[in-house]
Design a protein around this motif. Structure first.
Motif, short mmCIF file in Angstrom:
data_model
loop_
_atom_site.label_atom_id
_atom_site.label_comp_id
_atom_site.label_asym_id
_atom_site.label_seq_id
_atom_site.Cartn_x
_atom_site.Cartn_y
_atom_site.Cartn_z
N PHE A 252 0.84 -1.20 0.00
CA PHE A 252 0.00 0.00 0.00
C PHE A 252 0.87 1.26 0.00
O PHE A 252 0.65 2.18 -0.79
CB PHE A 252 -0.94 -0.02 1.21
CG PHE A 252 -1.81 1.19 1.30
CD1 PHE A 252 -2.91 1.34 0.47
CD2 PHE A 252 -1.54 2.19 2.22
CE1 PHE A 252 -3.73 2.46 0.55
CE2 PHE A 252 -2.34 3.31 2.32
CZ PHE A 252 -3.43 3.45 1.48
N VAL A 253 1.87 1.29 0.87
CA VAL A 253 2.76 2.45 0.96
C VAL A 253 3.55 2.60 -0.34
O VAL A 253 3.66 3.70 -0.90
CB VAL A 253 3.71 2.33 2.17
CG1 VAL A 253 4.75 3.44 2.17
CG2 VAL A 253 2.93 2.34 3.47
N ARG A 254 4.09 1.48 -0.85
CA ARG A 254 4.87 1.51 -2.09
C ARG A 254 4.03 2.06 -3.24
O ARG A 254 4.46 2.95 -3.98
CB ARG A 254 5.39 0.10 -2.42
CG ARG A 254 6.28 0.05 -3.64
CD ARG A 254 6.87 -1.34 -3.89
NE ARG A 254 5.85 -2.35 -4.17
CZ ARG A 254 5.51 -3.34 -3.36
NH1 ARG A 254 6.10 -3.50 -2.20
NH2 ARG A 254 4.57 -4.21 -3.70
N GLU A 255 2.81 1.55 -3.39
CA GLU A 255 1.95 2.01 -4.48
C GLU A 255 1.57 3.48 -4.32
O GLU A 255 1.49 4.21 -5.32
CB GLU A 255 0.71 1.13 -4.57
CG GLU A 255 1.02 -0.26 -5.09
CD GLU A 255 -0.16 -1.22 -5.09
OE1 GLU A 255 -1.24 -0.85 -4.59
OE2 GLU A 255 0.01 -2.35 -5.58
N ASN A 256 1.35 3.93 -3.09
CA ASN A 256 1.02 5.34 -2.87
C ASN A 256 2.18 6.25 -3.23
O ASN A 256 1.99 7.31 -3.84
CB ASN A 256 0.59 5.58 -1.43
CG ASN A 256 -0.86 5.21 -1.20
OD1 ASN A 256 -1.66 5.19 -2.12
ND2 ASN A 256 -1.19 4.91 0.04
N ILE A 257 3.39 5.85 -2.87
CA ILE A 257 4.56 6.66 -3.20
C ILE A 257 4.76 6.69 -4.72
O ILE A 257 5.01 7.76 -5.30
CB ILE A 257 5.83 6.14 -2.49
CG1 ILE A 257 5.69 6.32 -0.98
CG2 ILE A 257 7.07 6.87 -3.00
CD1 ILE A 257 6.77 5.62 -0.17
N ILE A 258 4.63 5.55 -5.36
CA ILE A 258 4.77 5.50 -6.82
C ILE A 258 3.72 6.38 -7.49
O ILE A 258 4.03 7.15 -8.42
CB ILE A 258 4.70 4.04 -7.31
CG1 ILE A 258 5.98 3.30 -6.91
CG2 ILE A 258 4.48 3.97 -8.83
CD1 ILE A 258 5.95 1.80 -7.16
N GLU A 259 2.50 6.32 -7.01
CA GLU A 259 1.42 7.16 -7.57
C GLU A 259 1.74 8.65 -7.39
O GLU A 259 1.57 9.45 -8.31
CB GLU A 259 0.11 6.81 -6.87
CG GLU A 259 -1.11 7.50 -7.44
CD GLU A 259 -2.38 7.03 -6.75
OE1 GLU A 259 -3.05 7.89 -6.13
OE2 GLU A 259 -2.70 5.84 -6.82
N LEU A 260 2.22 9.02 -6.22
CA LEU A 260 2.60 10.41 -5.94
C LEU A 260 3.70 10.85 -6.90
O LEU A 260 3.64 11.94 -7.48
CB LEU A 260 3.08 10.52 -4.48
CG LEU A 260 3.59 11.85 -3.96
CD1 LEU A 260 3.40 11.92 -2.46
CD2 LEU A 260 5.02 12.12 -4.31
N LEU A 261 4.70 10.00 -7.09
CA LEU A 261 5.82 10.34 -7.98
C LEU A 261 5.37 10.47 -9.43
O LEU A 261 5.79 11.39 -10.13
CB LEU A 261 6.92 9.29 -7.85
CG LEU A 261 7.60 9.20 -6.48
CD1 LEU A 261 8.54 8.00 -6.42
CD2 LEU A 261 8.33 10.49 -6.15
N GLU A 262 4.54 9.55 -9.87
CA GLU A 262 4.05 9.61 -11.25
C GLU A 262 3.20 10.85 -11.48
O GLU A 262 3.24 11.44 -12.56
CB GLU A 262 3.29 8.33 -11.59
CG GLU A 262 4.23 7.13 -11.73
CD GLU A 262 3.52 5.80 -11.92
OE1 GLU A 262 2.30 5.71 -11.63
OE2 GLU A 262 4.19 4.84 -12.35
#
Length: 132
Positions: free
Chosen positions: A12-22
């Motif tokens: 969940f944290v990994r996907e949220n960070i990736i989404e924020l970066l994208e």
């Protein structure tokens, strides 16, 4: 466009960070543990790495030691993003060569500022002519 590797075992944290970066126009790739992160860092040669400390297989400190020991990955800016907020942990991360150490919970502004600062520093170092 900078590529950022996110090494985080919490999906969940990994996907949220990736989404924020994208959303900020970065290319973001993720690894679910330290061992996978080392392999991906060596394959992708990202512009910056964001890494958790507490992970299975290989913790973040081990990831940083491994990456710093190889010429191809030794100078990639490295930011710890972790729940481990103790001064001892922070000191250990910085002594191993981390460029920054952010603690969870973090704000969008915190992580984006840390990334911008590290990428700006990297760009300055790469532009600076070597003294031979």
């Amino acid at each position: 466009m900078a590529t950022i590797l996110v090494i985080e075992d919490d999906q969940f944290v990994r996907e949220n960070i990736i989404e924020l970066l994208e959303a900020e126009d970065f290319v973001a790739v993720g690894a679910e543990n330290g061992s996978a992160g080392v392999v991906l860092a060596q394959a992708e040669n990202p512009d910056l790495i964001i890494c958790d400390v507490m992970m299975p297989e290989l913790d973040g400190f081990g990831v940083l030691q491994e990456l710093r020991s190889h010429e191809a990955t030794a100078t990639i800016p490295f930011i710890f993003l972790t729940a481990k907020a103790d001064q001892i942990d922070r000191r250990q991360g910085m002594e191993l060569g981390a460029d920054d150490y952010l603690t969870k919970p973090f704000t969008r502004a915190d992580i984006l500022k840390a990334i911008a600062t590290r990428l700006e520093k990297k760009a300055l170092v790469e532009r600076k002519p070597s003294k031979n």
